[in-house]
Design a protein around this motif. Sequence first.
Motif, mmCIF file in Angstrom:
data_model
loop_
_atom_site.group_PDB
_atom_site.id
_atom_site.type_symbol
_atom_site.label_atom_id
_atom_site.label_comp_id
_atom_site.label_asym_id
_atom_site.label_seq_id
_atom_site.Cartn_x
_atom_site.Cartn_y
_atom_site.Cartn_z
ATOM 1 N N ALA A 309 0.845 -1.196 0.000
ATOM 2 C CA ALA A 309 0.000 0.000 0.000
ATOM 3 C C ALA A 309 0.883 1.250 0.000
ATOM 4 N N PRO A 310 0.602 2.216 -0.845
ATOM 5 C CA PRO A 310 1.430 3.428 -0.892
ATOM 6 C C PRO A 310 1.325 4.225 0.408
ATOM 7 N N GLY A 311 2.437 4.818 0.800
ATOM 8 C CA GLY A 311 2.448 5.713 1.946
ATOM 9 C C GLY A 311 2.641 5.054 3.286
ATOM 10 N N VAL A 312 2.711 3.704 3.352
ATOM 11 C CA VAL A 312 2.897 3.050 4.643
ATOM 12 C C VAL A 312 4.384 3.010 4.996
ATOM 13 N N ARG A 313 4.682 2.861 6.279
ATOM 14 C CA ARG A 313 6.060 2.629 6.707
ATOM 15 C C ARG A 313 6.433 1.202 6.337
ATOM 16 N N LEU A 314 7.703 0.984 5.975
ATOM 17 C CA LEU A 314 8.107 -0.323 5.437
ATOM 18 C C LEU A 314 9.163 -0.978 6.320
ATOM 19 N N LEU A 315 8.845 -2.169 6.820
ATOM 20 C CA LEU A 315 9.803 -3.052 7.472
ATOM 21 C C LEU A 315 10.246 -4.085 6.452
ATOM 22 N N VAL A 316 11.528 -4.437 6.458
ATOM 23 C CA VAL A 316 12.050 -5.415 5.493
ATOM 24 C C VAL A 316 12.844 -6.493 6.226
#
Length: 521
Positions: A309-316
């Motif tokens: 989803a655009p604009g979410v914070r991303l954990l990888v």
Amino acid sequence: MTARYQPDPIMRVRGNPAHPSTIPSKRPTTAELLTPADVRDSADLARLLDQLGCGDDLIVVSNRAPCIHSRSDAGIVAQRPAGGLVTALEAVLSKEGGCWIAHGSGSADRETCDAADHVLRQHLDAPYRLRRLWLSDAEVAGYYDGLANEALWPLCHRTDVQPTFRQADWDEYVRVNQRFADAVVSEAASPRPVVLVQDYHLALVPQMVRAQLPDAVIILFWHIPFPEPKVLARFPWREQMMAGLSASTVVGLHTPADLANFSMSRASSHGAGGGAHAGAYPISIAWPARQDAPDPSLRARIDARFGIAPGVRLLVGVDRMDYTKGIPQRLQAFERLLEQRPELRGQVTLLQIGAPCRGALPAYREIARQVAESSARINARFGRAGWQPVVLHAASLDAHAVNECYRAADVCLVTSLHDGMNLVAKEFVAARNDLRGALVLSSQAGAAAELQQALIVDPRDIEGIARAIGRALDMPLDEQALRMRAMRGVVSQFTVFRWAAQLLSDGLRIAAGRRERRLLG
């Protein structure tokens, strides 16, 4: 144990106990002599090898080859595994005359070789010889799947998977190690080659080579944790393995703890009479030669590729689908975070890259099943239209795509239950020349001794990991920059080329000292 917070993230750069001298020094000019501490890249390593007078009789031995040829609809395709280790070892073999010996497993490997099992020049863009060793299905099943990966791998890692010991597997392991050793002897151009043996698959090779080439300089690096003596005591062939390792000139291990375990086991072993020097040599990565400028379109590409989803914070998370990597515990911690902090629902996504690994073995099929089920459960529980909390990509990615994931992430999660080093942590740090992002790092990964400005967690403490992820997401930009700058200072200096330089320098120095004492003596 909860996450260990470092209140002053830059203070340890000058006094990292894993690296007593981390202050950048002036690079020597081409006319000056190099030391291993001066080596940063492949050019430095080549200069040091010239200076050390290694000559051309250098041999690398590993189970995995640096180049695999496969048959496809487009013809023969060459595949080169990503990673700093291959890059560094190829730099060691930068001169004509060097040789790499490895198992030939590609579907087109045989047809790209000559009658002596060397890869033909038109199929190998490298100055060294690549000698392939052909293993039967029975040999692979016993030596690799059985002894190496069902016995030694779980024995050496602190997980809940129990090792399996079979006499038939050990017999195949001995036979295959002898075949690798015989190949080393046949490829050696002199009575005193420099032989670099890679990993637990080939623990008997040093002794077998030494029996035929007593003056060889043999350097073995053990790439996984070395077990405590009481754990190793369970291994039925402990004496034979320790004798094989102890015939090396140098045995390299990742951490002081690994070194202590090896030294105690050798001291109590009746079969380990060899004079190997053992040392801690933390492996690293090749520091990027070019640092890309921040790309405003990068995150949109990652979102489109993986359906984020655009604009979410991303954990990888970037891992092999291996039970040592702590992926189920990581998912539990993320689920707990969403329970504790409802405001994060719809605002953060975990992209978990899980490359398939050893799928023929039951323990690996089980971990893949657990991860898939946990991801589906979390998504069913918290997901909503337009947002999934977990995006599981159960496939491999090439190095460029992985690097883009690192650069797009707000937080990188490395929560291994037990790891020799874990280079993902160092790759993430190297990718972040924007000084953004936070690293949550397992205390049971060797990298934790060096990357002390990460948020260090106990990988079995679900509550602690959840708090650390929340802390990472809340971290101010100035603190991110301080921590990242400090970690980048360590990784940029202690590269995989410096690792190789130190191993080679120590091996040649120790071998020369022994020869001198014999002559005087």
